[in-house]
Design an enzyme around this catalytic site. Structure first.
Site, short mmCIF file in Angstrom:
data_model
loop_
_atom_site.label_atom_id
_atom_site.label_comp_id
_atom_site.label_asym_id
_atom_site.label_seq_id
_atom_site.Cartn_x
_atom_site.Cartn_y
_atom_site.Cartn_z
N LYS A 1 -29.40 7.25 4.10
CA LYS A 1 -28.95 8.53 4.68
C LYS A 1 -29.00 9.66 3.65
O LYS A 1 -28.69 10.80 3.96
CB LYS A 1 -27.51 8.40 5.21
CG LYS A 1 -27.38 7.42 6.38
CD LYS A 1 -25.96 7.43 6.90
CE LYS A 1 -25.63 6.20 7.72
NZ LYS A 1 -26.29 6.16 9.02
N GLN B 1 -21.24 9.16 5.28
CA GLN B 1 -21.63 10.47 5.80
C GLN B 1 -21.19 11.59 4.85
O GLN B 1 -21.30 12.76 5.20
CB GLN B 1 -21.03 10.70 7.20
CG GLN B 1 -21.54 9.73 8.25
CD GLN B 1 -23.00 9.96 8.65
OE1 GLN B 1 -23.61 10.99 8.33
NE2 GLN B 1 -23.58 8.99 9.32
N ASP C 1 -15.04 5.01 3.25
CA ASP C 1 -16.42 4.93 3.73
C ASP C 1 -17.03 6.31 3.56
O ASP C 1 -16.73 7.24 4.32
CB ASP C 1 -16.43 4.49 5.20
CG ASP C 1 -17.84 4.43 5.76
OD1 ASP C 1 -18.79 4.77 5.03
OD2 ASP C 1 -17.98 4.07 6.94
N CYS D 1 -22.36 3.98 17.35
CA CYS D 1 -21.60 2.94 16.62
C CYS D 1 -20.18 3.41 16.32
O CYS D 1 -19.61 3.06 15.28
CB CYS D 1 -22.30 2.53 15.32
SG CYS D 1 -23.86 1.72 15.59
N HIS E 1 -16.91 4.22 12.04
CA HIS E 1 -18.15 3.56 12.45
C HIS E 1 -17.83 2.08 12.63
O HIS E 1 -16.95 1.53 11.96
CB HIS E 1 -19.16 3.76 11.31
CG HIS E 1 -20.55 3.29 11.61
ND1 HIS E 1 -20.91 1.96 11.55
CD2 HIS E 1 -21.68 3.97 11.94
CE1 HIS E 1 -22.20 1.85 11.84
NE2 HIS E 1 -22.68 3.05 12.09
C1 LIG Z 1 -19.71 6.48 8.63
C2 LIG Z 1 -20.68 5.34 8.56
N1 LIG Z 1 -20.29 4.19 8.01
C3 LIG Z 1 -21.11 3.14 7.90
C4 LIG Z 1 -22.40 3.21 8.35
C5 LIG Z 1 -23.27 2.01 8.23
O1 LIG Z 1 -24.38 2.27 7.42
P1 LIG Z 1 -25.49 1.16 7.31
O2 LIG Z 1 -26.00 0.93 8.71
O3 LIG Z 1 -26.53 1.72 6.42
O4 LIG Z 1 -24.83 -0.05 6.78
C6 LIG Z 1 -22.85 4.37 8.95
C7 LIG Z 1 -24.21 4.45 9.53
O5 LIG Z 1 -24.46 5.16 10.48
C8 LIG Z 1 -21.97 5.47 9.05
O6 LIG Z 1 -22.36 6.62 9.60
#
Ligand SMILES: Cc1ncc(COP(=O)(O)O)c(C=O)c1O
Length: 418
Positions: free
Chosen positions: A236, A213, A210, A376, A133
């Site tokens: 999420k 998900q 990270d 993203c 992301h």
């Molecule tokens: C894999 C992953 N990392 C990071 C994020 C970022 O999350 P946030 O927008 O809540 O900071 C997302 C959000 O879609 C994500 O799917």
């Protein structure tokens, strides 16, 4: 009704989520398949937020009155709940942030300012992957630009998995940090991390996972991951927006410098210098997201009461069904793993040469909420030579009937565009 073994009792679960009852447009039932972007919230979380503001609202820490003590107990209680949820060895290893993006930026900034042996600087390397992301790309690009460190990455195979064939060349003696997603937010790929962690440990690099998900969808055990930092985001996983988590190993949090300065994170302040509170408070400058943490605590309680292994089983069974249904649709191309194995419940696809925005719009007209675009994760679209995808993502309340609605809706989209 389609009967699939392994599914949760969604009829009961859906009663907890008031929004799932609403209709859209001219009375169409809402089919919410945008869970990778954000999940819906159960009544238990909405009630916790409401009760916090109605009965306990005060600023936390240092207060001597009843409300301040109650608010502090609730806020710190949420930290205990999150620590247990991810099997953290110690509650002080849980840092509350605004979201996963802030958690990842926090780590990247700390490493730029750190002393040896953690310092990222010219002559060292940062390793990420092509399926991140943007929140796990841009902070590292900024760090590389500011320090002169080199940014490297693992590429992708044609079937949407990490290409780990050259792990020893990508992660080298000069690598200081390796940061990667456990589950792809665009393709749903579940990454086998053992080889990366083993190699990172061999060269003394820090491992950042990270789990944005992953935390909502499967049991998450930070000790089993053997990572140094794990980031995820509350909204999420049935929690409110405005709250994220960074779990970090205690000795690292003790050693590394703070990111943001302000109230709450200090021990003493003079006009010349300050000393800092111990972790996690060292990393929580200013009034924290108190109600949001309380809401996340309620979300963790909710998910735990169902059982994360059961949530994972439900999503696996549903994904298997969804993949099979989607494969029936002519010209539909799944971007990423085309079976339910080693993947989460997020499925991206293209439909002939119909633009994903058109797909999304015609689905929306039928009450079906999906997401379209690069999600993203634009490098993934570039890798597969597509401008965008349509993404359907499921959660613990998703049903086979909703999968059927999606499949029927896509047939309608094809007919609509001839
Ligand atoms: C894999 C992953 N990392 C990071 C994020 C970022 O999350 P946030 O927008 O809540 O900071 C997302 C959000 O879609 C994500 O799917």
């Amino acid at each position: 009704m389609t009967q699939i073994p392994g599914l949760l009792d969604t009829e009961a679960i859906r009663k907890d989520f008031p929004i799932l009852d609403r209709t859209v447009h001219d009375g169409d039932a809402l089919v919410y398949l945008d869970n990778a972007a954000t999940s819906q919230k159960p009544r238990q979380v909405l009630d916790a937020l409401h009760e916090y503001y109605e009965r306990h609202n005060a600023n936390v820490h240092r207060g001597v009155h009843v409300l301040a003590e109650e608010a502090t107990a609730l806020y710190e209680g949420a930290r205990d709940k999150v620590a247990a949820f991810v099997n953290a060895p110690c509650r002080d290893e849980v840092v509350f942030t605004k979201n996963a993006s802030e958690s990842l930026n926090l780590v990247a900034n700390m490493l730029g300012w750190a002393d040896e042996p953690y310092r990222v600087e010219a002559g060292t390397e940062i390793v990420i992957t092509e399926m991140e992301h943007h929140s796990n790309i841009v902070p590292w690009q900024l760090l590389a630009q500011r320090t002169g460190a080199e940014l490297k990455w693992f590429g992708l195979t044609d079937d949407g998995r990490l290409d780990l064939s050259a792990v020893d060349e990508v992660i080298t003696e000069r690598t200081k940090v390796v940061s990667f997603t456990l589950v792809s937010n665009i393709m749903g790929t579940f990454n086998p991390i053992e080889a990366i962690v083993r190699r990172a440990q061999e060269v003394g690099a820090l491992v950042v996972v990270d789990a944005s998900q992953a935390a909502p969808h499967m049991p998450l055990d930070v000790q089993a991951l053997q990572a140094d930092f794990v980031a995820f985001t509350g909204h999420k996983m049935c929690g409110p927006t405005g709250i994220g988590v960074l779990w970090g190993r205690q000795e690292l949090l003790d050693d590394l410098p703070p990111f943001l300065g302000g109230g709450e994170m200090i021990e003493t302040v003079t006009m010349h210098a300050s000393t800092y509170a111990p972790a996690p408070h060292k990393f929580e400058a200013g009034t924290p997201p108190i109600a949001e943490a309380v809401g996340l605590g309620a979300a963790v309680d909710y998910l735990s009461s169902i059982g994360m292994d059961r949530v994972q089983d439900h999503e696996h069974a549903l994904t298997e069904y969804a993949v099979a249904r989607l494969k029936e649709i002519p010209e539909l191309r799944i971007i990423g793993p085309t079976t339910a194995e080693e993947r989460g419940a997020t499925i991206s696809f293209t439909l002939g040469d119909i633009h994903p925005h058109d797909v999304g719009q015609v689905l929306d007209e039928q009450g079906i909420a999906v997401r379209v675009g690069h999600h993203c994760a634009r490098p993934v679209c570039l890798r597969y030579g597509i401008p965008a995808t349509t993404r359907a993502s499921f959660y613990l309340y998703s049903t086979p009937a909703e999968v059927d609605a999606l499949a029927d809706g896509l047939v309608h989209v094809r007919n609509f565009f001839g």
